[in-house]
Design a protein around this motif. Sequence first.
Motif, PDB file in Angstrom:
ATOM      1  N   VAL A   1      48.867  51.688 -67.706  1.00 48.58           N
ATOM      2  CA  VAL A   1      47.829  51.056 -68.526  1.00 48.58           C
ATOM      3  C   VAL A   1      46.652  50.631 -67.652  1.00 48.58           C
ATOM      4  O   VAL A   1      45.476  50.838 -68.009  1.00 48.58           O
ATOM      5  CB  VAL A   1      48.403  49.841 -69.289  1.00 48.58           C
TER       6      VAL A   1
ATOM      7  N   ALA B   1      42.819  52.046 -67.814  1.00 45.62           N
ATOM      8  CA  ALA B   1      41.668  51.149 -67.986  1.00 45.62           C
ATOM      9  C   ALA B   1      40.651  51.360 -66.873  1.00 45.62           C
ATOM     10  O   ALA B   1      39.438  51.378 -67.117  1.00 45.62           O
ATOM     11  CB  ALA B   1      42.144  49.696 -68.008  1.00 45.62           C
TER      12      ALA B   1
ATOM     13  N   VAL C   1      36.741  52.514 -67.223  1.00 43.90           N
ATOM     14  CA  VAL C   1      35.656  51.717 -66.652  1.00 43.90           C
ATOM     15  C   VAL C   1      34.779  52.582 -65.752  1.00 43.90           C
ATOM     16  O   VAL C   1      33.543  52.529 -65.815  1.00 43.90           O
ATOM     17  CB  VAL C   1      36.218  50.522 -65.854  1.00 43.90           C
TER      18      VAL C   1
END
Length: 206
Positions: A186, A190, A194
Amino acid sequence: MPDSLAAALTGLAFGLSLIVAIGAQNAFVLRTGLRRTHVLPVVAVCALSDAVLILAGVGGLGTLVDRHPAVLTVARVAGAAFLLGYAVVAARRALRPGAVLTAEDGDAAPARVWPVVATCLALTWLNPHVYLDTVVLLGSVAGTHGDARWWFGGGAVLGSLIWFTGLGYGARLLRPLFARPGAWRVLDAAIALVMVAIAASLLLGL
């Protein structure tokens, strides 16, 4: 309150307001802190780089950067290319369970220090936002403090040191959460998102 102390406190608050955000550099420091691999070199590179950029901005380099937009254009393209490459690496870690290390496994197989430092340097110096925010914007605000502008810069440098030290070494408090490979997947997903978002913003800003 003396003008010098007021300027230093203002610089501390302003520096933190610029740096405390989800970004490529902070994501990298967080992941390094979670794995507890080469945290000190990474924190040192980030804090020292910020100190150089802040003091350069206070010294007036921001005016020079502002007058030569071609420099920022080159930085935008190079930075976007690097971020997209890093996003691919993070995405591969997220999509391949076998490539994901738990916090404990990360301690058993640490990455070599120089590639980690090189990546940290690239994430810092190839980001054009660091020149716009740290050199141009912070330097301009520092200039409003007149003779106390160096105190303002010193406060901003202190804020940077506090933030990166806290982020790098404080990340270990989240290690119980990252004892499971799924949590790392996870996090890497992420990070990839980004990086792509920042790269897109750099290219769209050309």
